[in-house]
Scaffold this motif. Structure first.
Motif: not given
Ligand SMILES: Nc1ncnc2c1ncn2[C@@H]1O[C@H](COP(=O)(O)OP(=O)(O)OP(=O)(O)O)[C@@H](O)[C@H]1O
Length: 212
Positions: A12-14, A17-19, A37-45, A187-189
């Motif tokens: 999680g961040f601040k 919880n993301i996962f 969706p945007n911000g759901s955590g794909k990049s974080v994963l 991908s969003h496509n």
């Molecule tokens: N280093 C960080 N510090 C604080 N919050 C973060 C950090 N990295 C990611 N987050 C938060 O974690 C959440 C998930 O981010 P992530 O980039 O994984 O989303 P995503 O699913 O890839 O979104 P998108 O579809 O917009 O690319 C978001 O709310 C983002 O603001």
């Protein structure tokens, strides 16, 4: 042996919880689609899997080896997450040559072949600062594949690509899959996901839910 095991992983961040208590295994030689969706955590994963960030709790194993501070970045992973930093005053080829020096696995010929595969001219002298968004995306794809990496983590690999480039990169990824590579894409496509992925997970309620 599974390629990636995530055991009771929370991140999680601040305080958000993301996962939460994520338990999942990813096997070799699949093309995994990760949607949500945007911000759901794909990049974080992806960042957790490749060791860029650590989970708050839980264990990650890559090919059976637990990740920790001493064993952090899996070898043989090709990665696109966020926009890579380039030497803006150098050409695309010069940037890749510089990156290739880190592992010393490939030389000029492999770099040029990889550039051609993604649709970039290896002889182009244009500095990267003058590249279009699509050209930068191809350069990112090129660094991810040029060392014949076994696992590709590609966050939005089709961003900014025109129609024929999308088709070219789709067929490149299918070729790499035939060569037994494991590929993760976001991908969003929906069409990219439908055409490419052998398994699709959706981020749902801080977990990954298999939808295809
Ligand atoms: N280093 C960080 N510090 C604080 N919050 C973060 C950090 N990295 C990611 N987050 C938060 O974690 C959440 C998930 O981010 P992530 O980039 O994984 O989303 P995503 O699913 O890839 O979104 P998108 O579809 O917009 O690319 C978001 O709310 C983002 O603001």
């Amino acid at each position: 042996m599974s390629l990636v095991e995530m055991i009771n992983v929370s991140k999680g961040f601040k305080g958000i919880n993301i996962f939460e208590d994520l338990n999942i295994t990813f096997e070799k030689e699949e093309i995994y689609g990760i949607v949500g969706p945007n911000g759901s955590g794909k990049s974080v994963l992806f960042k957790i899997i490749c060791g860029f960030i650590f989970p708050d709790s839980g264990v990650i194993k890559i090919n059976g080896n637990e990740m920790n501070l001493k064993n952090r970045f899996p070898t043989n992973f090709g990665i696109i997450i966020d926009r890579p930093g380039y030497l803006e005053d150098k050409s695309g080829y010069e940037n890749l040559e510089y990156l290739a020096l880190i592992r010393k696995k490939i030389g000029k010929d492999e770099i040029k072949t990889a550039m051609e595969r993604v649709g970039l001219d290896p002889n182009l002298k244009t500095k990267v600062k003058n590249y279009s968004l699509g050209m930068k995306q191809k350069l990112a794809l090129c660094q991810a594949i040029m060392e014949d990496q076994d696992v590709l983590l590609l966050d939005e690999p089709f961003n900014a690509l025109d129609k024929s480039s999308v088709e070219n990169i789709r067929s490149l990824l299918l070729d790499l899959h035939k060569q037994n590579k494991t590929i993760f894409i976001t991908s969003h496509n929906q069409m990219d996901i439908d055409l490419l992925c052998t398994k699709v997970y959706e981020i749902d309620n801080q977990k990954l839910k298999l939808i295809v």
